[in-house]
Design a protein around this motif. Structure first.
Motif, PDB file in Angstrom:
ATOM      1  N   GLY A  34      21.506  50.682 -43.752  1.00 24.50           N
ATOM      2  CA  GLY A  34      20.578  50.814 -42.636  1.00 24.50           C
ATOM      3  C   GLY A  34      19.870  52.142 -42.604  1.00 24.50           C
ATOM      4  O   GLY A  34      20.091  53.006 -43.459  1.00 24.50           O
ATOM      5  N   TRP A  35      19.002  52.252 -41.622  1.00 28.31           N
ATOM      6  CA  TRP A  35      18.229  53.460 -41.396  1.00 28.31           C
ATOM      7  C   TRP A  35      18.410  53.917 -39.953  1.00 28.31           C
ATOM      8  O   TRP A  35      18.379  53.099 -39.019  1.00 28.31           O
ATOM      9  N   LEU A  46      19.557  54.181 -34.068  1.00 29.58           N
ATOM     10  CA  LEU A  46      19.404  53.114 -35.054  1.00 29.58           C
ATOM     11  C   LEU A  46      17.936  52.705 -35.146  1.00 29.58           C
ATOM     12  O   LEU A  46      17.272  52.477 -34.141  1.00 29.58           O
ATOM     13  N   ALA A  48      17.063  50.366 -38.102  1.00 29.27           N
ATOM     14  CA  ALA A  48      17.244  49.006 -38.614  1.00 29.27           C
ATOM     15  C   ALA A  48      18.498  48.971 -39.474  1.00 29.27           C
ATOM     16  O   ALA A  48      18.878  49.970 -40.080  1.00 29.27           O
ATOM     17  N   PHE A  49      19.116  47.802 -39.522  1.00 26.96           N
ATOM     18  CA  PHE A  49      20.344  47.606 -40.298  1.00 26.96           C
ATOM     19  C   PHE A  49      20.318  46.217 -40.884  1.00 26.96           C
ATOM     20  O   PHE A  49      19.857  45.267 -40.259  1.00 26.96           O
ATOM     21  N   ALA A  56      19.235  41.019 -40.441  1.00 26.20           N
ATOM     22  CA  ALA A  56      18.706  42.322 -40.049  1.00 26.20           C
ATOM     23  C   ALA A  56      18.753  42.502 -38.533  1.00 26.20           C
ATOM     24  O   ALA A  56      18.600  41.546 -37.776  1.00 26.20           O
ATOM     25  N   TYR A  58      17.258  45.380 -35.508  1.00 25.03           N
ATOM     26  CA  TYR A  58      16.298  46.454 -35.330  1.00 25.03           C
ATOM     27  C   TYR A  58      16.469  47.132 -33.983  1.00 25.03           C
ATOM     28  O   TYR A  58      16.870  46.505 -33.000  1.00 25.03           O
ATOM     29  N   ILE A  68      13.131  45.808 -42.604  1.00 25.84           N
ATOM     30  CA  ILE A  68      14.152  46.296 -43.532  1.00 25.84           C
ATOM     31  C   ILE A  68      14.450  45.214 -44.559  1.00 25.84           C
ATOM     32  O   ILE A  68      14.440  44.017 -44.242  1.00 25.84           O
ATOM     33  N   CYS A  94      19.353  57.316 -44.293  1.00 24.37           N
ATOM     34  CA  CYS A  94      19.890  56.015 -44.687  1.00 24.37           C
ATOM     35  C   CYS A  94      21.414  56.063 -44.641  1.00 24.37           C
ATOM     36  O   CYS A  94      22.028  57.116 -44.763  1.00 24.37           O
TER      37      CYS A  94
END
Length: 123
Positions: A34-35, A46, A48-49, A56, A58, A68, A94
């Motif tokens: 994720g990001w 968070l 996105a994962f 996903a 968001y 993502i 990340c």
């Protein structure tokens, strides 16, 4: 295991950017990637994962603009960011969750973070 993020930069409002993050080293599996982002004076949040099955999630501020994706064979996660806004300005990190990898003579499951890449959106 190391995570290397790339793709950040300075753009104008409305532009797009694509971030990439590759996990390198001897890796048996990664549960999710994720990001997250952190703006000055704010907590990390968070963005996105995506899990190993491709599902996903968001953050509500980006769900209509960011996408993502993940290449499991390359242990790489991507973040396509469209319609960028000045409030998207932050350092983007990340994350790789539950990475199964050998450490010494054992296999461990740990989380890892990349070094961060700066995204700056001018108005």
């Amino acid at each position: 295991v190391q995570l290397q993020a790339s793709g950040g930069g300075l753009v104008q409002a409305g532009d797009s950017l694509r971030l990439s993050c590759e996990a390198s080293g001897i890796i048996f599996s990664i549960s999710g990637m994720g990001w997250y982002r952190q703006a000055p004076g704010k907590q990390r949040e968070l963005v996105a994962f995506i899990n190993s099955g491709g599902t996903a999630h968001y953050g509500y501020l980006v769900e209509d603009r960011f996408t993502i994706s993940r290449d499991g064979a390359k242990n790489t996660v991507y973040l396509q960011m469209n319609s960028l806004k000045p409030e998207d300005t932050a350092v983007y990190y990340c994350n790789a969750e539950k990475v199964r990898a050998p450490i010494g003579q054992k296999v461990r499951e740990l989380d890892y973070w990349g070094q961060g890449t700066q995204v700056t959106v001018s108005s």
